[in-house]
Design an enzyme around this catalytic site. Structure first.
Site, PDB file in Angstrom:
ATOM      1  N   LYS A  28       0.812  -1.218   0.000  1.00  0.00           N
ATOM      2  CA  LYS A  28       0.000   0.000   0.000  1.00  0.00           C
ATOM      3  C   LYS A  28       0.849   1.274   0.000  1.00  0.00           C
ATOM      4  O   LYS A  28       0.584   2.192  -0.770  1.00  0.00           O
ATOM      5  CB  LYS A  28      -0.907  -0.034   1.232  1.00  0.00           C
ATOM      6  CG  LYS A  28      -1.819   1.149   1.393  1.00  0.00           C
ATOM      7  CD  LYS A  28      -2.906   0.839   2.399  1.00  0.00           C
ATOM      8  CE  LYS A  28      -2.375   0.493   3.771  1.00  0.00           C
ATOM      9  NZ  LYS A  28      -1.935   1.678   4.526  1.00  0.00           N
ATOM     10  N   ARG A 103      -9.586   3.457   9.656  1.00  0.00           N
ATOM     11  CA  ARG A 103      -9.329   2.036   9.901  1.00  0.00           C
ATOM     12  C   ARG A 103     -10.576   1.302  10.376  1.00  0.00           C
ATOM     13  O   ARG A 103     -10.561   0.078  10.470  1.00  0.00           O
ATOM     14  CB  ARG A 103      -8.268   1.880  10.989  1.00  0.00           C
ATOM     15  CG  ARG A 103      -6.865   2.229  10.522  1.00  0.00           C
ATOM     16  CD  ARG A 103      -5.885   1.987  11.655  1.00  0.00           C
ATOM     17  NE  ARG A 103      -4.611   2.626  11.415  1.00  0.00           N
ATOM     18  CZ  ARG A 103      -3.635   2.083  10.692  1.00  0.00           C
ATOM     19  NH1 ARG A 103      -3.768   0.882  10.177  1.00  0.00           N
ATOM     20  NH2 ARG A 103      -2.508   2.740  10.508  1.00  0.00           N
ATOM     21  N   ARG A 142      11.191 -12.386   6.444  1.00  0.00           N
ATOM     22  CA  ARG A 142      12.336 -11.541   6.798  1.00  0.00           C
ATOM     23  C   ARG A 142      13.237 -12.219   7.834  1.00  0.00           C
ATOM     24  O   ARG A 142      12.767 -12.692   8.860  1.00  0.00           O
ATOM     25  CB  ARG A 142      11.844 -10.203   7.352  1.00  0.00           C
ATOM     26  CG  ARG A 142      11.186  -9.348   6.302  1.00  0.00           C
ATOM     27  CD  ARG A 142      11.094  -7.908   6.772  1.00  0.00           C
ATOM     28  NE  ARG A 142       9.966  -7.718   7.652  1.00  0.00           N
ATOM     29  CZ  ARG A 142       8.988  -6.823   7.435  1.00  0.00           C
ATOM     30  NH1 ARG A 142       9.039  -6.046   6.386  1.00  0.00           N
ATOM     31  NH2 ARG A 142       7.998  -6.711   8.276  1.00  0.00           N
ATOM     32  N   ARG A 175      13.248 -11.899  13.775  1.00  0.00           N
ATOM     33  CA  ARG A 175      12.704 -11.101  14.875  1.00  0.00           C
ATOM     34  C   ARG A 175      11.347 -11.692  15.258  1.00  0.00           C
ATOM     35  O   ARG A 175      10.640 -12.229  14.415  1.00  0.00           O
ATOM     36  CB  ARG A 175      12.495  -9.640  14.447  1.00  0.00           C
ATOM     37  CG  ARG A 175      13.765  -8.884  14.124  1.00  0.00           C
ATOM     38  CD  ARG A 175      13.435  -7.410  13.901  1.00  0.00           C
ATOM     39  NE  ARG A 175      12.210  -7.282  13.108  1.00  0.00           N
ATOM     40  CZ  ARG A 175      11.265  -6.371  13.299  1.00  0.00           C
ATOM     41  NH1 ARG A 175      11.377  -5.495  14.262  1.00  0.00           N
ATOM     42  NH2 ARG A 175      10.198  -6.309  12.529  1.00  0.00           N
ATOM     43  N   ARG A 186      -1.354 -10.778  13.799  1.00  0.00           N
ATOM     44  CA  ARG A 186      -1.471  -9.343  13.529  1.00  0.00           C
ATOM     45  C   ARG A 186      -2.459  -9.098  12.387  1.00  0.00           C
ATOM     46  O   ARG A 186      -3.302  -8.216  12.457  1.00  0.00           O
ATOM     47  CB  ARG A 186      -0.081  -8.804  13.166  1.00  0.00           C
ATOM     48  CG  ARG A 186       0.089  -7.316  13.369  1.00  0.00           C
ATOM     49  CD  ARG A 186       1.559  -6.943  13.465  1.00  0.00           C
ATOM     50  NE  ARG A 186       2.292  -7.195  12.242  1.00  0.00           N
ATOM     51  CZ  ARG A 186       3.499  -7.756  12.186  1.00  0.00           C
ATOM     52  NH1 ARG A 186       4.109  -8.140  13.278  1.00  0.00           N
ATOM     53  NH2 ARG A 186       4.104  -7.935  11.021  1.00  0.00           N
TER      54      ARG A 186
END
Ligand SMILES: [Zn+2]
Length: 235
Positions: A28, A103, A142, A175, A186
């Site tokens: 986005k 949101r 990642r 991480r 999430r």
């Protein structure tokens, strides 16, 4: 000049306020920046607005800072005031790309009301659709080298030897935020309210859906084609 601005009426014609929607990992932010260039309008991202207002020491910025310093969410009314402030600038004469707000449906309704008071409205809602599994792949891919800090990505930037740093051979680590289960949780919090906002605007036929699995260039040209078609339909 005969560019696309004629589609919205020469000088002072109706401006186009576009809301860009997509989950984390949908691309986005990248698309918002590209659209801002293509359309010649500012990219107004909620997070950046707060930071810019605070840096510029505006009254709204000072009010937002109180909440941010306490680690609290900035109230919707204040966020909307910041967007309206930006929308009243000459740079937003032809419109703007909104990113990161609203949101929730409640925020969308509040924003709609304030825009309507000024004779404005969200012209189109661009939804960059990416299946959940692909988002998880993108976001959870990642890895980082704990020795030298070099970042890698399983899909887009993998190390030469799987799981090892190209520079020093150290085993790469992930991480906590980048672990698949954390990423998935999430997204599960983020996506349902986003879909409600999209549904809110879909009722008035303002949603443009674009396949976010395509290349970055293809997504941009798809969005531009959809927006041009909508502008033609209105003219
Ligand atoms: Zn390393």
């Amino acid at each position: 000049m005969t560019d696309d601005r004629s589609a919205t009426g020469p000088g002072g014609g109706k401006r186009r306020i576009i809301l860009l929607m997509g989950a984390a990992g949908a691309g986005k932010g990248t698309q918002a920046d590209r659209l801002a260039v293509e359309l010649g309008t500012p990219h107004l991202a909620s997070g950046n607005l707060f930071r810019a207002a605070i840096a510029a020491r505006t009254e709204l910025g000072a009010r937002a800072r109180v909440y941010m310093d306490r680690g609290e969410l900035v109230p919707d009314a204040l966020t909307i005031s910041m967007f309206m402030d930006e929308l009243s600038r000459p740079s937003a004469e032809r419109g703007a790309i909104l990113d990161g707000f609203p949101r929730t449906v409640g925020q969308a309704a509040a924003l709609d009301n304030v825009l309507a008071e000024r004779g404005d409205r969200i012209d189109a809602v661009v939804y960059i659709e990416v299946p959940d599994d692909v988002l998880v792949e993108r976001l959870a891919g990642r890895w980082v080298c704990p020795t030298c800090g070099t970042p890698y990505h399983e899909l887009t930037d993998p190390p030469a030897a799987s799981g090892r740093c190209d520079r020093d051979g150290t085993d790469l680590v992930q991480r906590d935020d980048d672990r698949p289960e954390v990423v998935r949780a999430r997204l599960e919090r983020q996506i349902p309210p986003m879909l409600e906002v999209i549904d809110h605007y879909d009722r008035s036929g303002r949603v443009v859906r674009v396949d976010g699995r395509q290349s970055i260039d293809a997504v941009t040209s798809d969005i531009m084609a959809h927006l041009a078609a909508r502008a033609d339909g209105r003219a």
